[in-house]
Scaffold this active site. Structure first.
Site, PDB file in Angstrom:
ATOM      1  N   ASP A 263      44.342 -16.775  10.791  1.00 20.79           N
ATOM      2  CA  ASP A 263      44.595 -17.815  11.797  1.00 20.79           C
ATOM      3  C   ASP A 263      46.073 -17.805  12.159  1.00 20.79           C
ATOM      4  O   ASP A 263      46.921 -17.445  11.333  1.00 20.79           O
ATOM      5  CB  ASP A 263      44.215 -19.193  11.275  1.00 20.79           C
ATOM      6  CG  ASP A 263      42.709 -19.352  11.098  1.00 20.79           C
ATOM      7  OD1 ASP A 263      41.957 -18.702  11.838  1.00 20.79           O
ATOM      8  OD2 ASP A 263      42.295 -20.116  10.205  1.00 20.79           O
TER       9      ASP A 263
ATOM     10  N   ASP B 207      38.051 -18.680  17.089  1.00 22.79           N
ATOM     11  CA  ASP B 207      37.726 -20.102  16.988  1.00 22.79           C
ATOM     12  C   ASP B 207      37.774 -20.769  18.357  1.00 22.79           C
ATOM     13  O   ASP B 207      36.933 -21.617  18.685  1.00 22.79           O
ATOM     14  CB  ASP B 207      38.718 -20.807  16.061  1.00 22.79           C
ATOM     15  CG  ASP B 207      38.647 -20.306  14.628  1.00 22.79           C
ATOM     16  OD1 ASP B 207      37.580 -19.818  14.216  1.00 22.79           O
ATOM     17  OD2 ASP B 207      39.668 -20.404  13.925  1.00 22.79           O
TER      18      ASP B 207
END
Length: 228
Positions: free
Chosen positions: A162, A196
């Site tokens: 991430d 995401d």
């Protein structure tokens, strides 16, 4: 994307849409996966874990890794999560293959499904392969590619990368506020990746614009199974 007549594939100006729904879904899915992996590999090989680059006050690149689902949430074991993702994506692909053949299904709905599928698949790639092909050194050292099998984890046990962090605004709760008094609050606090974002855009768009399409497609599937 032009609004189309789903019976003929023509848009409101009378022009034929150049791509079938199936081909459009494939192009979007492949593009999302490629972009997602380019960003992740660049971050993983350019930042040490925990490094935070301030692009501006409300946008940071912050490299973290997690074992969980979207936005770093944790749920169950790592192996379970990876297998769950694989089953989920397989079912989504099967569902897309079915709905693209129905003339009443809108192009926008297929785009949303492709975004969700590609986003989930992008995170699966991390789980499947990153543990095998990357090392995972302690900061401030930066990860490098290694020979297959010399990585930090086995197959299916890689960590998801991430990097996007948007602290749009923050404040301290007053002491008199129940439960949260005196604590610091940041919006938006989770760190996420491109995959995401694709999942979130697809899901929000379906719930906001194509909820009836989803309901009708599921009802049609149930009816066809009952008639077998």
């Amino acid at each position: 994307m032009p609004d189309t007549d789903n019976r003929t594939g023509m848009d409101i100006a009378g022009r034929k849409f150049p791509l079938s729904k199936g081909m459009l879904a494939i192009i979007i899915a492949v593009a999302v996966i490629i972009i997602d992996q380019i960003i992740k590999i660049w971050v993983k090989t350019s930042f040490y874990e925990g490094e935070d680059l301030t692009v501006c006050s409300w946008f940071h690149l912050r490299f973290i890794q997690n074992n969980g689902m979207a936005f770093g949430m944790e749920f169950g074991s790592k192996l379970f999560l990876t297998l769950f993702r694989i089953v989920f994506v397989s079912l989504l692909i099967y569902y897309i293959c079915k709905v693209v053949r129905r003339p009443q299904i809108k192009y926008g709905y297929v785009v949303c499904l492709a975004l969700i599928t590609a986003g989930a698949a992008g995170n699966i790639i991390d789980c499947l392969f990153y543990g095998e092909i990357f090392n995972n050194p302690m900061p401030p050292q930066i990860a490098e590619f290694v020979s297959w099998g010399d990585g930090y984890a086995g197959l299916l046990h890689g960590k998801v990368v991430d990097m996007f962090y948007f602290p749009l605004f923050s404040f301290d709760w007053p002491d008199w506020v129940p439960f949260f008094g005196g604590e610091h609050f940041t919006f938006f606090d989770p760190v996420f990746n491109f995959a995401d974002a694709a999942i979130s855009v697809g899901m929000v768009s379906i719930l906001g614009f194509y909820y009836k399409t989803l309901s009708n497609s599921l009802e049609s599937k149930n009816e066809s199974e009952k008639n077998k």
